[in-house]
Design a protein around this motif. Structure first.
Motif, short mmCIF file in Angstrom:
data_model
loop_
_atom_site.label_atom_id
_atom_site.label_comp_id
_atom_site.label_asym_id
_atom_site.label_seq_id
_atom_site.Cartn_x
_atom_site.Cartn_y
_atom_site.Cartn_z
N UNK A 347 76.85 99.10 80.79
CA UNK A 347 75.30 98.53 80.75
C UNK A 347 74.46 98.99 80.91
N UNK A 348 73.58 99.50 79.63
CA UNK A 348 72.16 99.75 80.07
C UNK A 348 71.26 99.62 81.43
N UNK A 444 76.44 90.07 93.60
CA UNK A 444 75.88 91.18 94.40
C UNK A 444 76.50 92.38 94.56
N UNK A 445 77.18 92.78 94.33
CA UNK A 445 77.16 94.20 94.31
C UNK A 445 76.70 95.00 92.65
N UNK A 452 67.77 96.40 87.63
CA UNK A 452 66.77 94.78 86.98
C UNK A 452 67.13 93.46 87.55
N UNK A 453 67.97 93.66 87.88
CA UNK A 453 68.69 92.57 88.49
C UNK A 453 69.54 91.60 87.40
N UNK A 454 70.04 92.08 85.25
CA UNK A 454 70.14 91.50 84.34
C UNK A 454 71.29 91.20 84.53
N UNK A 455 72.40 91.99 84.88
CA UNK A 455 74.03 91.92 85.34
C UNK A 455 73.93 90.48 85.54
N UNK A 456 74.66 89.16 84.27
CA UNK A 456 75.65 87.84 85.07
C UNK A 456 76.86 87.72 84.50
#
Length: 551
Positions: A347-348, A444-445, A452-456
């Motif tokens: 992921x960018x 969390x990891x 930026x918190x965009x990982x889902x």
């Protein structure tokens, strides 16, 4: 690069005996022997210290002196050999045979008559002998704190070695070479401080259950002896003992042992809490001076083993093979990098992506050394080629020194990072029916990597999709560190090096569906000729044809 002699590499057994193509400079000292240290005041300390010294010494297995094999530098070489059996390290250099691990890359000469097959055995069992020498000198009931610490460390070393051997040699089912019933549960022979020479000559491979019982008994005693002892990251400490327990129980859980996944969770948590370690930050990860070469410079490494100029020569050592920014050795010629398909999936915004140059061979993290050094790395000179797309800058030369091998080669070999405990816990949670908790832990990891918190994890609706995603992130996290072969083998994952647009050389570009039979390491002929009880694994060499570029 200076002192290069161009040579034609002949593939097969003869290639493994070919001399290196870079002039070697040998160290003036090496590890101490038992006879040497027994005459010194701190005899047991000398024996104990000889274990990590041997693990990072040039020529530790005798393959350099006997065969001029330039991969002979101990635990770092083992880590690299196993990584080259996988998918994600691509050899980008114009001549891929500067990668001195080409036999493992190509799955050639992996049978019992070849030195590449013997390397694991020829390293681990002498190291185990050194552990046994220490263990034999100390009463396990001792009340002396120093003796308790010495014995606990020796037991942890031994458990770590046997855990690696058990996971490497136990044969797992695959789609290419059948596994005979009589070896399906067999690991390796157990040799302890009490094993006589006569017993060693008729010492069968231990069953999986017996081996794990033995490993866990060593770790249980080490836990008792190391409790309350203050030890640094450069030796097995209590947190490392818990980490080794977590590794063992994760494997046992995958093999169906009742309650093992729950214990893997427990010990992963204990490793984290006891050690007080935390995942690498972006600045620690991308540090051009200390990045992945100095366990003292971060709060992530539970265990690392340091190498000094007394233990290496200029080209036959870990840094000379792995640190591409260094201007000596094989690394700037083999130009190791990330599999293109893997890079494109990261992921960018994930700061780990900057561990490799981009598709235009540009860096997105600080380079090691001076501005002039960075220019040499990126654009080349008369001695070194220009950097290639996806080339690695993850492992930095020691002190960021790109020109002086006596400084730059002195890197720590990473043995265990706290991040591994997070992944062990995630996998154990998922496999024990606690998928929501596993997803939350992965989220969390990853929030520590995609800042930026965009990982889902919303798309991960079932166990299979979660395991696939967790496994991918673990591959990115631990690229080049030598632990991933156990994940591939445990989870029955395959290899895809051959595809349109691949950056693997065609000579190394074979694919396999599910487990590679190469991961069932074959026992060397020298062992089964002296040990009449050995039943061997099948030779996996050349089990499948290379990708031709036509598919």
């Amino acid at each position: 690069m200076k002192n290069i002699i161009k040579a034609t590499i002949v593939l097969g057994a003869a290639a493994l005996l070919a001399s290196g193509c870079i002039k070697e400079t040998f160290p003036t000292g090496s590890t101490q022997t038992k006879d040497q240290v027994s005459k010194q005041p701190s005899a047991i300390d000398g024996l104990l210290n000889s274990i990590p010294a041997a693990m990072v010494s040039t020529g530790t297995a005798g393959h350099l002196s006997s065969y001029n094999a330039h991969y002979d530098f101990g635990i770092g070489a083992i880590h690299m050999a196993t990584e080259f059996m996988l998918e994600d390290i691509a050899t980008l250099g114009d001549n891929p045979y500067y990668n001195r691990f080409y036999a493992w890359c190509m799955n050639q000469a992996q049978g019992d008559i070849y030195i590449s097959c013997a390397y694991f055995w020829d390293c681990y069992y002498p190291w185990i002998k050194a552990c046994n020498d220490v263990i034999s000198l100390i009463d396990p009931e001792t009340e002396l704190a120093q003796s308790q610490s010495q014995l606990g460390q020796a037991l942890a070393y031994r458990a770590s070695f046997y855990l690696d051997l058990a996971r490497l040699y136990i044969p797992k089912e695959n789609k290419y070479i059948p596994i005979p019933d009589e070896i399906k549960e067999l690991t390796v022979p157990i040799v302890t401080e009490k094993t006589s020479e006569q017993d060693a000559n008729n010492n069968p491979r231990a069953k999986r259950s017996d081996m794990y019982e033995f490993i866990l008994s060593d770790l249980a005693l080490a836990e008792k002896l190391l409790a309350g002892k203050s030890l640094g990251y450069n030796t097995p400490n209590l947190g490392v003992v818990y980490g080794l327990m977590a590794r063992a129980y994760l494997e046992m859980g995958a093999d169906g042992d009742e309650g093992a996944y729950e214990k893997a969770i427990t010990y992963a948590d204990l490793a984290i809490s006891t050690s007080g370690k935390t995942p690498l930050t972006q600045s620690e990860w991308q540090d051009p001076v200390n990045g992945f070469n100095n366990g003292a410079a971060n709060n992530s490494w539970l265990w690392g083993i340091g190498c000094t100029s007394e233990n290496f020569n200029n080209i036959c050592c870990h840094a000379a093979m792995l640190c591409c920014e260094g201007q000596w050795g094989y690394a700037p010629l083999s130009q190791l990098g990330l599999n293109k398909a893997t890079y494109e999936k990261i992921k960018d915004g994930d700061f780990r992506k900057a561990s490799w140059l981009d598709a235009d061979a540009q860096a997105h993290a600080p380079l090691a050394g001076s501005a002039a050094d960075g220019k040499v790395f990126l654009y080349g000179n008369d001695e070194n080629p220009a950097a290639k797309p996806y080339e690695s800058i993850k492992f930095r030369p020691a002190q960021g020194n790109c020109t002086n091998y006596t400084v730059g080669n002195a890197i720590d070999a990473v043995m265990m990072r706290v991040e591994e405990m997070w992944f062990i816990k995630m996998e154990a949670l998922a496999q024990s029916g606690k998928l929501p908790e596993a997803k939350a832990l992965l989220k969390q990891f990853m929030d520590l990597r995609v800042l930026d918190g965009s990982y889902s994890t919303a798309r991960l609706g079932d166990l299979d999709s979660f395991i696939d995603e967790m496994f991918f992130q673990k591959r990115v996290e631990f690229w080049g560190e030598g632990i991933l072969i156990f994940d591939y083998k445990r989870l029955d994952k395959g290899i895809t090096r051959g595809y349109q647009g691949t950056n693997h050389p065609l000579a190394f570009a074979f694919n396999c569906e599910g487990r590679s039979p190469q991961w069932n390491i074959v026992i060397t002929r020298s062992e089964y000729q002296s040990n009449t009880a050995i039943v061997n694994n099948p030779d996996p060499s050349q089990f499948t044809k290379n990708w031709t570029g036509a598919e």
